[in-house]
Design an enzyme around this catalytic site. Structure first.
Site, mmCIF file in Angstrom:
data_model
loop_
_atom_site.group_PDB
_atom_site.id
_atom_site.type_symbol
_atom_site.label_atom_id
_atom_site.label_comp_id
_atom_site.label_asym_id
_atom_site.label_seq_id
_atom_site.Cartn_x
_atom_site.Cartn_y
_atom_site.Cartn_z
ATOM 1 N N THR A 130 35.772 35.193 42.676
ATOM 2 C CA THR A 130 35.473 36.376 41.864
ATOM 3 C C THR A 130 35.934 35.484 40.312
ATOM 4 O OG1 THR A 130 36.515 38.167 41.038
ATOM 5 C CG2 THR A 130 37.992 37.011 42.410
ATOM 6 N N ASP A 131 35.266 36.126 39.420
ATOM 7 C CA ASP A 131 36.023 35.723 38.059
ATOM 8 C C ASP A 131 37.414 36.381 37.730
ATOM 9 O OD1 ASP A 131 35.458 38.388 37.608
ATOM 10 O OD2 ASP A 131 34.182 38.426 36.044
ATOM 11 N N GLU A 132 37.865 37.248 38.540
ATOM 12 C CA GLU A 132 39.102 37.934 38.391
ATOM 13 C C GLU A 132 40.267 36.822 38.588
ATOM 14 O OE1 GLU A 132 39.842 41.662 40.001
ATOM 15 O OE2 GLU A 132 37.716 42.130 40.154
ATOM 16 N N TYR A 156 44.848 41.279 44.772
ATOM 17 C CA TYR A 156 43.492 40.751 44.977
ATOM 18 C C TYR A 156 43.199 39.485 44.496
ATOM 19 C CZ TYR A 156 38.353 40.357 44.804
ATOM 20 O OH TYR A 156 37.057 39.790 44.991
ATOM 21 N N LYS A 160 42.413 35.569 46.167
ATOM 22 C CA LYS A 160 41.324 34.882 46.120
ATOM 23 C C LYS A 160 41.307 33.564 45.431
ATOM 24 C CE LYS A 160 37.486 36.060 46.750
ATOM 25 N NZ LYS A 160 36.724 35.928 48.230
HETATM 26 P P1 NAD Z 1 33.219 44.100 50.906
HETATM 27 O O1 NAD Z 1 34.559 44.489 50.748
HETATM 28 O O2 NAD Z 1 32.044 45.208 50.512
HETATM 29 O O3 NAD Z 1 32.889 43.484 52.443
HETATM 30 C C1 NAD Z 1 33.652 42.483 52.781
HETATM 31 C C2 NAD Z 1 33.036 42.473 54.272
HETATM 32 O O4 NAD Z 1 33.970 41.523 54.828
HETATM 33 C C3 NAD Z 1 33.244 43.782 54.982
HETATM 34 O O5 NAD Z 1 32.088 44.083 55.818
HETATM 35 C C4 NAD Z 1 34.436 43.489 55.913
HETATM 36 O O6 NAD Z 1 34.100 44.278 57.204
HETATM 37 C C5 NAD Z 1 34.375 42.030 56.097
HETATM 38 N N1 NAD Z 1 35.911 41.617 56.639
HETATM 39 C C6 NAD Z 1 36.881 41.980 56.054
HETATM 40 N N2 NAD Z 1 37.852 41.170 56.531
HETATM 41 C C7 NAD Z 1 37.510 40.122 57.787
HETATM 42 C C8 NAD Z 1 37.897 39.613 58.822
HETATM 43 N N3 NAD Z 1 39.296 39.366 58.734
HETATM 44 N N4 NAD Z 1 36.784 39.027 59.426
HETATM 45 C C9 NAD Z 1 35.436 39.204 59.442
HETATM 46 N N5 NAD Z 1 35.132 40.063 58.471
HETATM 47 C C10 NAD Z 1 36.106 40.895 57.639
HETATM 48 O O7 NAD Z 1 33.101 43.106 49.683
HETATM 49 P P2 NAD Z 1 31.807 42.521 48.865
HETATM 50 O O8 NAD Z 1 31.964 43.424 47.411
HETATM 51 O O9 NAD Z 1 30.656 42.447 49.684
HETATM 52 O O10 NAD Z 1 32.471 41.066 48.542
HETATM 53 C C11 NAD Z 1 31.823 39.843 49.034
HETATM 54 C C12 NAD Z 1 32.799 38.597 48.547
HETATM 55 O O11 NAD Z 1 32.534 38.615 47.185
HETATM 56 C C13 NAD Z 1 34.504 38.817 48.371
HETATM 57 O O12 NAD Z 1 34.813 37.735 49.026
HETATM 58 C C14 NAD Z 1 34.587 39.181 47.134
HETATM 59 O O13 NAD Z 1 36.004 38.719 46.809
HETATM 60 C C15 NAD Z 1 33.377 38.472 46.495
HETATM 61 N N6 NAD Z 1 33.552 39.142 44.962
HETATM 62 C C16 NAD Z 1 32.741 40.255 45.252
HETATM 63 C C17 NAD Z 1 32.690 41.056 43.705
HETATM 64 C C18 NAD Z 1 31.894 42.335 43.947
HETATM 65 O O14 NAD Z 1 31.736 42.874 42.631
HETATM 66 N N7 NAD Z 1 31.854 43.225 44.710
HETATM 67 C C19 NAD Z 1 32.678 40.277 42.911
HETATM 68 C C20 NAD Z 1 33.235 39.119 42.804
HETATM 69 C C21 NAD Z 1 33.372 38.156 43.954
HETATM 70 P P1 TYD Z 2 36.266 48.254 40.514
HETATM 71 O O1 TYD Z 2 34.744 48.716 40.821
HETATM 72 O O2 TYD Z 2 37.489 48.455 41.253
HETATM 73 O O3 TYD Z 2 36.287 46.541 40.274
HETATM 74 P P2 TYD Z 2 37.458 45.495 39.558
HETATM 75 O O4 TYD Z 2 38.577 46.315 39.638
HETATM 76 O O5 TYD Z 2 37.264 44.455 40.896
HETATM 77 O O6 TYD Z 2 36.917 45.055 38.351
HETATM 78 O O7 TYD Z 2 36.672 48.815 39.023
HETATM 79 C C1 TYD Z 2 35.862 48.361 37.870
HETATM 80 C C2 TYD Z 2 36.453 48.832 36.555
HETATM 81 O O8 TYD Z 2 36.475 50.257 36.648
HETATM 82 C C3 TYD Z 2 37.921 48.675 36.478
HETATM 83 O O9 TYD Z 2 38.236 48.337 35.145
HETATM 84 C C4 TYD Z 2 38.545 49.730 36.903
HETATM 85 C C5 TYD Z 2 37.866 50.738 36.521
HETATM 86 N N1 TYD Z 2 37.839 52.096 37.435
HETATM 87 C C6 TYD Z 2 37.896 53.399 36.890
HETATM 88 O O10 TYD Z 2 38.184 53.300 35.621
HETATM 89 N N2 TYD Z 2 38.108 54.379 37.690
HETATM 90 C C7 TYD Z 2 37.733 54.216 38.972
HETATM 91 O O11 TYD Z 2 38.002 55.330 39.754
HETATM 92 C C8 TYD Z 2 37.672 52.983 39.597
HETATM 93 C C9 TYD Z 2 37.426 52.704 40.989
HETATM 94 C C10 TYD Z 2 37.524 51.991 38.865
#
Ligand code: NAD
Ligand code: TYD
Length: 365
Positions: A130-132, A156, A160
């Site tokens: 993630t960019d975070e 989180y 990461k």
């Molecule tokens: P998500 O939370 O939707 O899915 C995570 C999946 O991992 C789930 O299916 C869960 O059951 C599985 N999981 C969790 N713990 C596990 C374990 N111990 N063993 C096996 N499986 C397990 O997450 P996502 O949004 O699909 O994100 C996927 C990846 O991308 C993550 O690594 C996240 O950090 C990264 N990422 C996500 C975003 C975003 O905006 N969603 C942005 C940047 C990076």
């Molecule tokens: P989120 O989807 O949780 O992603 P991240 O925290 O990883 O960026 O949140 C996106 C943005 O939206 C973040 O600035 C937090 C804000 N947010 C709200 O304002 N209200 C909400 O209920 C949620 C879930 C997020």
């Protein structure tokens, strides 16, 4: 042909990735997921077949991962599995350290044992991050490049960041062939309705208050999930071992603007469809009111990062990546998907799909 092990394949990005690879690729895949609250077996179930196996298991189980790599002759791991929600990492950080740090380390150990003991074989461990990890930008800072210092602010992003460092270390110390992508906030189909966009969509449909944290002026760079999945493919194809690539969506917007757009776009859909108004009678637009009336500014998230933005010029130059979706195309598709797939989001929210998992995946893995 060797298989690909996809971890976290039942989560939001994992499901989109597997669906896409089944369409555009020809390799076999093994989906490994422990089906936490965020993983939905039902999203994958229709896809299981000749080219996809599903295993209900944990990435922290190194023995299981080694067994799967050997049994299915996996030459690539695409690692999505994680605890991924910042708010949950504030209320309960332990699971984040365990899955994101220990879990990634367990996978790295299994990969090293299988791929580097004896005669080394061609392989790739792709880590999705993630960019975070780069921390927070001010309004005038340039976007994050791969050279930015790591300054994670939430449990989180710290977990990461630790996993990114472990992946890097396994390359430099043991010679594991790794690549990492650090991407911005994804959105699109199959996202669990706890993240901003699907949460707001579902709340608008139910006529519930829309909780905007603080002043709502925090900025994220929204990336349509399909663009992200394409970037990962490009990285597997052209990425150089040991390198990191930032992936963005060219779509920086404050949260309040996202919420306004969702309110307005859903209003115009409901006003244009009596069937939708009947299905969602509690939505303000169904009664002729404004969806924006639901907006409620609530106490800010502790340690809330103000702005993320991505400079993806390295991925553009070296991988040929540019996002194909605009704000408008990505949002239209996402809203349409959530309106069409009510059964999916209801099932993941009410937990009823757990019965289905128990029936279908008892003892597998
Ligand atoms: P998500 O939370 O939707 O899915 C995570 C999946 O991992 C789930 O299916 C869960 O059951 C599985 N999981 C969790 N713990 C596990 C374990 N111990 N063993 C096996 N499986 C397990 O997450 P996502 O949004 O699909 O994100 C996927 C990846 O991308 C993550 O690594 C996240 O950090 C990264 N990422 C996500 C975003 C975003 O905006 N969603 C942005 C940047 C990076
Ligand atoms: P989120 O989807 O949780 O992603 P991240 O925290 O990883 O960026 O949140 C996106 C943005 O939206 C973040 O600035 C937090 C804000 N947010 C709200 O304002 N209200 C909400 O209920 C949620 C879930 C997020």
């Amino acid at each position: 042909m060797k298989s690909v092990l996809v971890t976290g394949a039942a989560g939001f990005i994992g499901v989109n990735y597997v669906r896409r690879r089944l369409e555009v690729g020809d390799e076999r895949m093994v989906a490994l997921d422990s089906l936490t609250y965020a993983g939905n077996g039902r999203s994958l179930e229709p896809l299981v077949g000749d080219r996809l196996d599903f295993v209900n298991g944990d990435i922290r189980d190194t023995e299981l991962v080694e067994k799967l790599i050997r049994q299915h002759d996996c030459g690539t791991i695409v690692h999505f599995a994680a605890e991924s929600h910042v708010d949950r990492s504030i209320s309960g950080p332990d699971a984040f350290i365990s899955t994101n740090v220990d879990g990634t380390h367990s996978l790295l150990k299994a990969a090293r044992n299988c791929w580097l003991s004896g005669d080394a074989m061609p392989h790739r461990f792709h880590h999705v991050s993630t960019d975070e990890v780069y921390g927070s930008l001010t309004a005038s800072d340039p976007p994050f490049s791969e050279e930015n210092q790591y300054q994670p602010n939430s449990p989180y992003s710290a977990s990461k960041a630790a996993s990114d460092h472990l992946v890097r270390a396994y390359h430099h110390t043991f010679g594991l062939d790794v690549t990492t992508t650090n991407c911005s906030n994804n959105y699109g189909p199959y996202q669990f309705p706890e993240k901003l966009i699907p949460l707001m969509i579902v709340k608008i449909l139910h006529g519930e208050a829309l909780p905007v944290y603080g002043d709502g002026m925090q900025i994220r760079d929204w990336l349509y999930v399909e663009d992200h999945c394409r970037a990962i493919e490009l990285c597997l194809e052209k990425g150089v071992a040991g390198e990191v690539y930032n992936i963005g969506g060219d779509n920086e917007r404050p949260n309040i603007e996202i919420v306004h757009s969702l309110c307005d776009m859903m209003e115009s859909r409901i006003l244009g469809s009596e069937a939708l108004a009947e299905r969602f009678p509690d939505c303000p637009a169904s009664r002729g009111d404004s969806n924006r009336d639901l907006i409620s500014h609530v106490t800010d998230r502790p340690g809330h990062d103000r702005r993320y933005a991505i400079d993806y010029s390295k991925a553009e130059a070296e991988l040929g990546y540019v996002p194909e979706h605009t704000f408008s195309t990505g949002f239209e598709r996402t809203i349409d998907w959530y309106l069409a797939e009510e059964a999916w989001w209801r099932s993941v929210m009410d937990g009823s799909y757990r019965d289905w998992i128990d029936t279908n995946y008892q003892g597998r893995g």
